[in-house]
Design a protein around this motif. Structure first.
Motif, mmCIF file in Angstrom:
data_model
loop_
_atom_site.group_PDB
_atom_site.id
_atom_site.type_symbol
_atom_site.label_atom_id
_atom_site.label_comp_id
_atom_site.label_asym_id
_atom_site.label_seq_id
_atom_site.Cartn_x
_atom_site.Cartn_y
_atom_site.Cartn_z
ATOM 1 N N GLY A 1 0.723 -1.151 0.149
ATOM 2 C CA GLY A 1 -0.027 -0.508 0.301
ATOM 3 C C GLY A 1 0.277 1.724 -0.149
ATOM 4 N N THR A 2 0.336 2.681 -0.067
ATOM 5 C CA THR A 2 0.853 3.041 -0.295
ATOM 6 C C THR A 2 1.500 4.121 1.591
ATOM 7 N N VAL A 3 2.054 4.894 0.947
ATOM 8 C CA VAL A 3 2.054 5.980 2.517
ATOM 9 C C VAL A 3 1.125 7.238 1.391
ATOM 10 N N CYS A 4 -0.019 7.672 2.481
ATOM 11 C CA CYS A 4 -0.622 9.374 2.791
ATOM 12 C C CYS A 4 0.973 10.468 2.503
ATOM 13 N N ASP A 5 0.285 11.587 2.301
ATOM 14 C CA ASP A 5 1.395 12.305 1.566
ATOM 15 C C ASP A 5 0.498 13.360 2.656
ATOM 16 N N ASP A 6 -0.055 13.358 3.786
ATOM 17 C CA ASP A 6 -0.341 14.479 4.672
ATOM 18 C C ASP A 6 0.608 14.689 5.479
ATOM 19 N N GLY A 7 0.962 15.679 5.416
ATOM 20 C CA GLY A 7 2.217 16.366 6.269
ATOM 21 C C GLY A 7 3.385 15.437 5.555
ATOM 22 N N TRP A 8 3.873 15.483 5.337
ATOM 23 C CA TRP A 8 4.610 14.115 3.992
ATOM 24 C C TRP A 8 5.746 15.183 4.169
ATOM 25 N N GLY A 9 7.305 15.696 4.384
ATOM 26 C CA GLY A 9 8.337 16.520 3.844
ATOM 27 C C GLY A 9 9.728 15.634 4.266
#
Length: 164
Positions: free
Chosen positions: A142-150
């Protein structure tokens, strides 16, 4: 057959390897020696359970290109002052790189919230160190959500995968 505690036969007795200084280059040699493909992780702390008998090697230092673990630097073949709670382990890809080129770079990480083992990979990118971050959880990628990704998050993934 391609993941577990590292044990070796010496002087007619099976024993373990201490995890002091144990890392991916050491695991790579074990995976190669067993014909198990690439090293994905070098778990420490008896991740696959404590062994028994002698602890034959300590402070193993491989470059990663050796053909056998015995060719790596170590503190000598003897019983070491190391407890079995420090037994070294490996997780290998299970596929020989000669048999099938890897389509993605993979590493193993442990969540500090759970003792579960997770595979991490970069998929669909132009090279081995670029792509979409994916995790294997309960048998599915599964993918990793980019919310808050930096950038700090990306730097951790890059380090885990040996990409700088």
């Amino acid at each position: 057959r391609c993941a577990g505690r590292v044990e070796l036969l010496h002087d007619g007795h099976w024993g373990t390897v201490c995890d002091d200084g144990w890392g991916l280059p050491d695991a790579a040699v074990v995976c190669r020696q067993l014909g198990c493909g690439a090293a994905l992780a070098a778990p420490t702390g008896a991740w696959f359970g404590e062994g028994s008998g002698p602890i034959w090697l300590n402070e193993v230092r491989c470059y990663g290109d050796e053909q056998r673990l015995a060719q790596c630097r170590h503190r000598g073949w003897r019983r070491h002052v190391c407890a079995h709670e420090e037994d070294a382990s490996v997780v290998c890809s299970g596929k020989s790189r000669d048999a099938e080129p890897m389509q993605s770079v993979q590493a193993v990480t442990w969540s500090h919230h759970s003792p579960a083992l997770f595979l991490l990979r970069l998929a669909g990118g132009p090279g081995r160190c670029a792509g979409r971050v994916e995790l294997l959880h309960t048998g599915r990628w599964g993918t990793v959500c980019d919310d808050g990704w930096g950038l700090l998050d990306a730097a951790v993934v890059c380090r885990q995968l040996g990409c700088g």
